[in-house]
Enzyme design. Structure first.
Site, PDB file in Angstrom:
ATOM      1  N   LYS A 113       9.707  -9.298 -40.348  1.00 21.27           N
ATOM      2  CA  LYS A 113       8.513  -9.086 -39.529  1.00 21.27           C
ATOM      3  C   LYS A 113       7.391  -9.927 -40.099  1.00 21.27           C
ATOM      4  CE  LYS A 113       5.245  -6.701 -40.384  1.00 21.27           C
ATOM      5  NZ  LYS A 113       4.232  -5.743 -40.863  1.00 21.27           N
TER       6      LYS A 113
ATOM      7  N   ARG B  76      11.580  -9.129 -35.921  1.00 23.34           N
ATOM      8  CA  ARG B  76      10.417  -8.534 -35.268  1.00 23.34           C
ATOM      9  C   ARG B  76       9.302  -9.576 -35.114  1.00 23.34           C
ATOM     10  NH1 ARG B  76       9.412  -3.819 -39.047  1.00 23.34           N
ATOM     11  NH2 ARG B  76       7.560  -3.592 -37.742  1.00 23.34           N
TER      12      ARG B  76
ATOM     13  N   ARG C 284      10.547   7.247  -2.375  1.00 21.92           N
ATOM     14  CA  ARG C 284      11.964   7.363  -2.713  1.00 21.92           C
ATOM     15  C   ARG C 284      12.310   6.858  -4.118  1.00 21.92           C
ATOM     16  NH1 ARG C 284      14.161   4.640   2.669  1.00 21.92           N
ATOM     17  NH2 ARG C 284      12.001   3.952   2.723  1.00 21.92           N
TER      18      ARG C 284
ATOM     19  N   ALA D 251       0.812  -1.225   0.000  1.00 25.56           N
ATOM     20  CA  ALA D 251       0.000   0.000   0.000  1.00 25.56           C
ATOM     21  C   ALA D 251       0.836   1.262   0.000  1.00 25.56           C
ATOM     22  CB  ALA D 251      -0.939  -0.005   1.211  1.00 25.56           C
TER      23      ALA D 251
HETATM   24  C1  UD1 Z   1       9.360  -1.586   7.906  1.00 30.12           C
HETATM   25  C2  UD1 Z   1       9.446  -2.026   9.373  1.00 30.12           C
HETATM   26  C3  UD1 Z   1      10.885  -2.066   9.784  1.00 30.12           C
HETATM   27  C4  UD1 Z   1      11.660  -3.019   8.894  1.00 30.12           C
HETATM   28  C5  UD1 Z   1      11.464  -2.622   7.429  1.00 30.12           C
HETATM   29  C6  UD1 Z   1      12.048  -3.700   6.545  1.00 30.12           C
HETATM   30  C7  UD1 Z   1       7.421  -1.205  10.422  1.00 30.12           C
HETATM   31  C8  UD1 Z   1       6.848  -0.188  11.317  1.00 30.12           C
HETATM   32  N1  UD1 Z   1       8.713  -1.090  10.179  1.00 30.12           N
HETATM   33  O1  UD1 Z   1       9.881  -0.273   7.852  1.00 30.12           O
HETATM   34  O2  UD1 Z   1      10.998  -2.514  11.120  1.00 30.12           O
HETATM   35  O3  UD1 Z   1      13.019  -3.005   9.236  1.00 30.12           O
HETATM   36  O4  UD1 Z   1      10.082  -2.506   7.113  1.00 30.12           O
HETATM   37  O5  UD1 Z   1      12.043  -3.271   5.217  1.00 30.12           O
HETATM   38  O6  UD1 Z   1       6.734  -2.084   9.967  1.00 30.12           O
HETATM   39  N2  UD1 Z   1       3.046  -0.468   3.786  1.00 30.12           N
HETATM   40  C9  UD1 Z   1       1.678  -0.530   3.688  1.00 30.12           C
HETATM   41  N3  UD1 Z   1       0.947   0.410   4.332  1.00 30.12           N
HETATM   42  C10 UD1 Z   1       1.506   1.395   5.061  1.00 30.12           C
HETATM   43  C11 UD1 Z   1       2.902   1.445   5.161  1.00 30.12           C
HETATM   44  C12 UD1 Z   1       3.650   0.495   4.516  1.00 30.12           C
HETATM   45  O7  UD1 Z   1       1.142  -1.409   3.022  1.00 30.12           O
HETATM   46  O8  UD1 Z   1       0.763   2.211   5.620  1.00 30.12           O
HETATM   47  C13 UD1 Z   1       3.826  -1.482   3.084  1.00 30.12           C
HETATM   48  C14 UD1 Z   1       4.755  -0.886   2.047  1.00 30.12           C
HETATM   49  O9  UD1 Z   1       4.119  -0.802   0.792  1.00 30.12           O
HETATM   50  C15 UD1 Z   1       5.892  -1.871   2.032  1.00 30.12           C
HETATM   51  C16 UD1 Z   1       5.920  -2.410   3.464  1.00 30.12           C
HETATM   52  O10 UD1 Z   1       4.640  -2.141   4.015  1.00 30.12           O
HETATM   53  O11 UD1 Z   1       5.661  -2.928   1.158  1.00 30.12           O
HETATM   54  C17 UD1 Z   1       7.008  -1.768   4.308  1.00 30.12           C
HETATM   55  O12 UD1 Z   1       6.766  -0.381   4.348  1.00 30.12           O
HETATM   56  P1  UD1 Z   1       7.926   0.680   4.478  1.00 30.12           P
HETATM   57  O13 UD1 Z   1       7.356   2.035   4.491  1.00 30.12           O
HETATM   58  O14 UD1 Z   1       8.971   0.396   3.470  1.00 30.12           O
HETATM   59  O15 UD1 Z   1       8.438   0.321   5.942  1.00 30.12           O
HETATM   60  P2  UD1 Z   1       9.810   0.700   6.549  1.00 30.12           P
HETATM   61  O16 UD1 Z   1       9.781   2.068   7.061  1.00 30.12           O
HETATM   62  O17 UD1 Z   1      10.882   0.324   5.619  1.00 30.12           O
HETATM   63 CA    CA Z   2      10.973  -0.580   3.363  1.00 29.83          CA
END
Ligand code: UD1
Ligand code: CA
Length: 522
Positions: free
Chosen positions: A378, A360, A19, A14
């Protein structure tokens, strides 16, 4: 092996992936020919879960459509406005329960008890849509560790040199996992911990449901952290454990395009090494790129700079490269493809392609046939043993067996509005520099002279020629282009031949004999 099938795998997808700085959602970026979330779905499928649920929000419709495309049975759950991984899992769990209850009611279940029974019960795996190097075997090992220890929650961890940005695993003096602290909430001492949370877990469904209900947003990011579930599960008396990933690089998530390239390289190395172990010779693994869905037979050879994409298949004995890109191309036994580019094409056994050929979509080259240097094809079916060796375009054509298309022949398939087809029979000899104007049929065994423009059908066995007799206008250059280097060269040639006007003595003789012939006919 005991039945380790989890009730569900939940893939979190989600997040916005800010980044990446992309108009494409992060989980739809591709490596190894598949989107990041596709890799997660493939790894999940290895666990044979009863349900797969993907939590979406950012660019929801695009992500959902993609998931439906590759995994039609997956349940799509929408995350609401509340941010955080914990909320994402909560929304995923609600969708699972709602679906299960609806199914139970449809199946005749009545009463609160029956409805509660329908709720997910057992192991739930939570993973991310952005960890493409995590494969089914690693997830399976985590599930087995979870079940062997009788845990309420098991987290996949890794020991890394640079833990910055990750949640840290907080352990007690006895080594027991106490919980996870996020980078932004961590003390200096906690930031020094090198064991990080990979973001992949197995939970007991009931524990997950109960603990999630207690997670707040009182933290540095104001989010509902899934990571808080571990400490809560422990407080509620559950066993909480961790499995340290054997290869820390494999659990790294993709957060920006630098990570994307690193993950692509790591995945490619894994794929290329896998094929080498299956008997494929790869001369330069670092410059050879193979997509996940490509298949190669033992004793095929890949030379440096080869990219095999899509559903390309390479048969035994085939040699591909150097510097060749094939997408959805089928290459037969012993065929060779040198410095060429092909898409949606079939190259049958023993055929040769290249160097510098462009195949192609719809190209089919028969066994032992040849598509040579600087040839573009092609929608062209070229029969067994037929050759298009040099500098040609073959578009919208069917060519029989054993036919040779002379150098620099162009199949003129387009009249500016419509495309037309050309049929060339078997054992045909098209001369060099022919123009074949479609629609056209050239019969078996026909020949054409060099430089012929073929506008009308040629019957089997006929010779087609339409070039008018060559005319040499003697002395034209010295008369019409005086003072040019060409005129000077002609003058020097004339002098060397002892003539004045640039006519060679040979030409003068020919002219005289032609005059005599004409006289003779009179
Ligand atoms: C999260 C973990 C962190 C871990 C890291 C590993 C938490 C609070 N932290 O941090 O401990 O080391 O992953 O990569 O869980 N996502 C949602 N909904 C949201 C937020 C995120 O579905 O509201 C999904 C993102 O799409 C992604 C995953 O959850 O696939 C991780 O989200 P991300 O924001 O990358 O978490 P990190 O801050 O990296
Ligand atoms: Ca992450």
């Amino acid at each position: 092996m005991s039945d380790t099938r989890p009730v569900a795998v939940m893939i979190l997808a989600a997040g916005a992936g800010t980044r990446m700085k992309s108009s494409t959602p992060k989980v739809l970026h591709e490596i190894g020919g598949r989107s990041l979330v596709h890799h997660a779905l493939v790894a999940s499928a290895a666990l044979e879960p009863q349900r797969t649920v993907v939590v979406v929000r950012h660019d929801r419709d695009r992500v959902a459509a993609h998931i439906q495309d590759i995994a039609p049975d997956a349940l799509i759950a929408d995350q609401d406005d509340v941010p955080g991984t914990g909320r994402a899992v909560f929304c995923g769990l609600s969708a699972l329960d709602t679906t299960a209850i609806a199914a139970a009611v449809a199946g005749g279940a009545v009463g609160d008890h029956a409805v509660l029974d329908a709720q997910a019960d057992g192991a739930i795996v939570v993973t991310s849509g952005d960890v493409p190097l995590v494969d089914g075997a690693l997830l399976q090992a985590l599930v087995e560790a979870h079940q062997a220890a009788g845990n309420a929650a098991t987290v996949l961890t890794a020991e890394v040199a640079v833990p910055k940005g990750y949640g840290r695993i907080v352990r007690g003096d006895d080594g027991a996992v106490l919980g996870i602290v996020e980078e932004k909430d961590a003390s200096d001492a906690q930031r020094a911990i090198a064991e990080i949370n990979a973001g992949i877990y197995v939970f007991d469904a009931a524990t997950l449901r109960d603990s999630l209900a207690k997670v707040g947003q009182d933290n540095a990011q104001g989010e509902v952290y899934l990571t808080d579930v571990l400490a809560l599960a422990r407080e509620a008396g559950g066993r909480v454990g961790a499995m340290i990933a054997p290869d820390a690089a494999a659990v790294e998530g993709v957060n920006d395009r630098v990570h994307l390239a690193q993950a692509a390289t790591a995945m490619n190395r894994r794929i290329v090494e896998g094929w080498m172990r299956e008997g494929v010779t790869v001369q330069d693994p670092a410059t050879t790129w193979i997509d996940s869905d490509v298949t190669l037979a033992p004793d095929s050879t890949l030379l440096p700079g080869t990219q095999l994409k899509g559903a390309t298949t390479i048969a035994t004995g085939a040699v591909i490269g150097p510097d060749t890109t094939l997408t959805d191309v089928e290459v037969g036994e012993g065929a060779t493809v040198v410095r060429s580019h092909g898409t949606l094409a079939v190259i049958e056994a023993g055929a040769t392609v290249g160097p510098f050929s462009f195949l192609r979509p719809g190209t089919q080259l028969g066994a032992d046939g040849k598509i040579g240097a600087f040839v573009e094809t092609k929608n062209a079916k070229i029969g067994p043993g037929s050759k298009v060796p040099h500098l040609s375009y073959v578009g919208d054509a069917t060519v029989g067996e054993g036919t040779n298309i002379g150098a620099a022949t162009i199949f003129v398939n387009y009249d500016g509005v419509d495309k037309h087809h050309t049929n060339v029979g078997s054992h045909v000899r098209i001369g060099s520099d022919n123009t074949l104007i479609a629609p056209l049929t050239i019969g078996d065994g026909a020949y054409s002279g060099a430089g012929t423009t073929i506008r009308h059908d040629v019957p089997a066995g006929a010779l087609a020629i339409n070039s008018s007799p060559q005319q040499n206008v003697e002395g034209w250059v010295q008369r019409r282009r005086p003072g040019t280097p060409s005129a000077d060269a002609a003058a020097r040639a004339a002098e060397a031949n002892g003539t004045r006007d640039g006519l060679s003595s040979g030409a003068q003789e020919e002219r005289a004999s032609a005059a005599a012939d004409t006289k003779g006919e009179e």
